[in-house]
Scaffold this motif. Structure first.
Motif, short mmCIF file in Angstrom:
data_model
loop_
_atom_site.label_atom_id
_atom_site.label_comp_id
_atom_site.label_asym_id
_atom_site.label_seq_id
_atom_site.Cartn_x
_atom_site.Cartn_y
_atom_site.Cartn_z
N GLN A 41 0.91 -0.50 0.31
CA GLN A 41 -0.17 -0.21 -0.38
C GLN A 41 0.99 1.44 0.02
N GLN A 42 2.17 0.69 0.76
CA GLN A 42 2.62 2.54 1.36
C GLN A 42 3.48 3.07 -0.58
N GLN A 44 2.36 1.47 -3.27
CA GLN A 44 1.57 1.77 -4.30
C GLN A 44 1.76 0.71 -5.43
#
Length: 295
Positions: A41-42, A44
Motif C-alpha cells: 500500500q505504501q 502502491q
C-alpha cells in the motif's frame, strides 16, 4: 520505507512462503502478511503474485528484492560491527567448504583453532563450490572455500592450497598399473561422479565438452564414502583429491595426462563486514598452511 516491513518482504521472497518466512523470523504469520500488505500500500505496487498456496514475485517485486538483499545485508553487518565495538567477547565462524576439504583438510585446523579460541562457536556447511560461491555472494555464508577460476570482483580471496585431481580406480582395474591416463580414456570408462555444482564435476564436464565425448556416468552422488565404496567394488572409476584416498590402500590413484591441478581459495565478500571471529579464522588458516597470495 519501513525497514522491518522490508526485512519481512526479503524473507518471504527468499523462502517463497509466508509460513516459512514467519518461522525464520520467529513471528506470527499474520504479522508478516500485514507487513507485506502495508508495504504494498505504501509503495502502491503489487509485490507478489498470489496463487492459492503458492506465491511468486512480480516484476516490481523482483526489482525491490535486489535492493532488499543489499539493505538487509548491510544492516546485519552494521549490527555485528556495533556489537563488537561494544566489546563482544564471543563470536561465531561460519564456513562453507566442499565435502572433501570438510572431511579431510579442515578438521585438524578447526580443532586447533578452537583450542586457541575456546569461546568462539563454529558452523561448517558442506556443498558444491558453485553453490558455496552463490551463498557467499548473497551473504548466507561468511567464509567459503571456492575455486580460483572466475572469481567475481565482489569476492576477496586468498589461495589456500593447490591440489591435483587424481583418477581413482580399484586395484584390479586395467588403469591400476599405469601412472597416467588421458581425459579421453577416463571419459570412456564407467564413471562415479559428484553431482553438478561441485568443482570436480565442473572440471569433468569441461573436459567432456572440449573432447566432444559423452561421459558414461553410471553413478552420481555427493556422498564421498559411497563414491569410494563403488570404486573399490569395481563398478566404476572416479576422480578425487589425493587427500580423500590416502587412507584407503584398496584404491589406486594416478594422474591425468596432462595433470589437472586446482587452486582452492578461502573467500569472503569484499563489501561485507568480516567479523573479528571470522578474521581470526582467516589469519589462523593462512598461518597454518594457507597462502597469503591474493586472487
Amino acid at each position: 520505507m519501513d525497514y522491518k516491513a522490508l526485512t519481512y518482504f526479503y524473507h518471504v521472497a527468499t523462502q517463497q512462503s509466508f509460513t516459512r518466512a514467519a518461522e525464520a523470523l520467529e513471528v506470527a504469520q499474520p504479522a508478516v502478511s500485514m507487513a507485506i500488505k502495508r508495504l504494498e500500500q505504501q509503495l502502491q505496487l503489487t509485490l507478489f503474485h498470489r496463487h492459492e498456496r503458492q506465491i511468486s514475485l512480480t516484476d516490481e517485486g523482483e526489482r525491490l528484492y535486489v535492493q532488499a538483499q543489499r539493505i538487509v545485508q548491510v544492516m546485519s553487518d552494521a549490527d555485528l560491527e556495533m556489537e563488537e565495538l561494544r566489546g563482544l567477547e564471543q563470536g561465531a565462524v561460519q564456513l562453507g567448504t566442499p565435502s572433501m576439504l570438510g572431511s579431510y583438510h579442515f578438521p585438524p585446523i578447526i580443532m586447533a583453532f578452537r583450542h586457541r579460541y575456546p569461546n568462539l562457536t563454529f558452523s561448517v556447511y558442506e556443498g558444491g563450490a558453485w553453490q558455496l560461491q552463490q551463498m557467499l555472494e548473497k551473504g548466507e555464508l561468511d567464509l567459503a572455500v571456492i575455486e580460483a577460476e572466475d572469481i567475481p570482483d565482489t569476492i576477496e580471496a586468498r589461495t589456500l592450497m593447490r591440489e591435483e585431481m587424481r583418477v581413482v580406480v580399484d586395484k584390479d582395474h586395467p588403469f591400476a598399473s599405469r601412472t597416467a591416463v588421458t581425459s579421453a580414456e577416463f571419459l570412456q570408462e564407467d564413471l562415479v561422479l559428484f553431482r553438478k555444482g561441485y568443482f570436480h564435476r565442473k572440471v569433468i564436464d569441461r573436459l567432456a565438452e572440449e573432447s566432444g565425448i559423452q561421459p558414461r556416468i553410471n553413478f552420481e552422488t555427493n556422498l564421498l564414502p559411497l563414491i569410494r565404496a563403488i570404486v573399490k567394488q569395481g563398478f566404476g572409476i572416479s576422480t578425487l583429491l589425493n587427500m580423500a584416498t590416502e587412507d584407503n590402500p584398496e584404491l589406486v590413484t594416478l594422474s591425468f595426462d596432462p595433470p589437472i591441478v586446482l587452486d582452492l581459495c578461502l573467500a569472503w565478500r569484499k563489501d561485507g563486514y568480516l567479523s573479528k571471529a571470522n578474521q581470526a579464522f582467516v589469519d589462523f588458516v593462512l598461518e597454518h598452511g594457507g597462502n597469503n597470495e591474493a586472487v
